[in-house]
Design a protein around this motif. Structure first.
Motif, PDB file in Angstrom:
ATOM      1  N   UNK A  57       1.011  -1.369   0.162  1.00 24.95           N
ATOM      2  CA  UNK A  57      -0.017  -0.041   0.051  1.00 24.95           C
ATOM      3  C   UNK A  57       0.913   1.205  -0.012  1.00 24.95           C
ATOM      4  N   UNK A  58       0.855   2.045  -1.096  1.00 19.88           N
ATOM      5  CA  UNK A  58       1.388   3.376  -0.996  1.00 19.88           C
ATOM      6  C   UNK A  58       0.637   4.311  -0.461  1.00 19.88           C
ATOM      7  N   UNK A  59       0.748   4.738   0.401  1.00 19.77           N
ATOM      8  CA  UNK A  59       0.001   5.713   1.238  1.00 19.77           C
ATOM      9  C   UNK A  59       0.648   7.197   1.796  1.00 19.77           C
ATOM     10  N   UNK A  60       0.114   7.994   0.793  1.00 20.00           N
ATOM     11  CA  UNK A  60       0.910   9.499   1.242  1.00 20.00           C
ATOM     12  C   UNK A  60       0.482   9.868   2.499  1.00 20.00           C
ATOM     13  N   UNK A  61       1.167  10.605   3.047  1.00 19.08           N
ATOM     14  CA  UNK A  61       0.698  11.194   4.395  1.00 19.08           C
ATOM     15  C   UNK A  61      -0.292  12.215   4.301  1.00 19.08           C
ATOM     16  N   UNK A  62      -1.058  12.096   5.451  1.00 14.96           N
ATOM     17  CA  UNK A  62      -2.346  13.019   5.351  1.00 14.96           C
ATOM     18  C   UNK A  62      -2.184  14.536   5.762  1.00 14.96           C
ATOM     19  N   UNK A  63      -1.319  14.941   6.511  1.00 11.65           N
ATOM     20  CA  UNK A  63      -0.792  16.430   6.724  1.00 11.65           C
ATOM     21  C   UNK A  63       0.755  16.607   6.628  1.00 11.65           C
ATOM     22  N   UNK A  64       1.052  18.131   6.585  1.00  9.62           N
ATOM     23  CA  UNK A  64       2.341  18.382   6.492  1.00  9.62           C
ATOM     24  C   UNK A  64       2.895  18.553   7.957  1.00  9.62           C
ATOM     25  N   UNK A  65       2.117  18.384   8.891  1.00 11.88           N
ATOM     26  CA  UNK A  65       2.642  18.618  10.338  1.00 11.88           C
ATOM     27  C   UNK A  65       2.292  17.404  11.338  1.00 11.88           C
ATOM     28  N   UNK A 133      11.427   4.438   2.831  1.00  9.91           N
ATOM     29  CA  UNK A 133      10.722   4.102   4.226  1.00  9.91           C
ATOM     30  C   UNK A 133      10.918   5.215   5.165  1.00  9.91           C
ATOM     31  N   UNK A 134       9.644   5.620   5.937  1.00  8.80           N
ATOM     32  CA  UNK A 134       9.831   6.505   6.676  1.00  8.80           C
ATOM     33  C   UNK A 134      10.188   7.963   6.305  1.00  8.80           C
ATOM     34  N   UNK A 135      10.164   8.393   4.848  1.00 10.74           N
ATOM     35  CA  UNK A 135      10.390   9.681   4.304  1.00 10.74           C
ATOM     36  C   UNK A 135       9.271  10.308   3.883  1.00 10.74           C
TER      37      UNK A 135
END
Length: 164
Positions: A57-65, A133-135
């Protein structure tokens, strides 16, 4: 997830021209194909997430914070609200077995034309995702590139340079 449903998801992913399929499109196709109520796209993503041996699963982050201090429920509610208004890219799904692993080279020289190059591009983007990973910032850019690759494919199809 039942073996039949897993097999159906894998077949749909293999048949799709994109290497990483948006969860909503996979959900719609699976609902049509399976002919059963499989729950919503979020539920499908949760089920696929529990099978890292089969699905990526390629899941972009939800927020910039940072939201690490938030409860899981609050993060999910916030993510769902943003997605509902189109402000967050949705997760994409790729079959894990189509990727040889980090550093693998995809040979696109066997077949002439644009299609092998597009396969190499798509596979490379997924491998970049796995390598970052984690970036979160790098992964956000990779998701944008996956979207761009889809638009490139659609443009080439419209020009008749490749088949659908």
């Amino acid at each position: 997830m039942s073996d039949a449903l897993e097999a159906c998801v894998l077949a749909l992913l293999r048949a799709d021209p994109e290497v990483a399929v948006p969860i909503s499109r996979l959900h719609d196709a699976l609902s049509t194909e399976a002919g059963a109520d499989i729950g919503g796209a979020s539920r499908l993503a949760d089920r696929l997430r529990r099978r890292p041996d089969l699905f990526l699963l390629l899941e972009p982050r939800t927020t910039s914070w940072p939201t690490d201090a938030w409860s899981r429920e609050l993060r999910e509610e916030y993510r769902d609200a943003l997605r509902a208004v189109g402000l967050v890219a949705e997760p994409r799904v790729a079959p894990i077995h189509t990727h040889a692993g980090p550093g693998a080279v995809v040979d696109s020289t066997d077949t002439p034309g644009i299609e092998p190059l597009l396969r190499t591009l798509r596979a490379s983007l997924v491998e970049l995702w796995r390598a970052t990973d984690h970036d979160d910032e790098a992964r956000d850019r990779i998701v944008e590139a996956i979207d761009d690759a889809g638009r490139l494919r659609a443009s080439l199809e419209a020009l008749g340079a490749i088949g659908p």
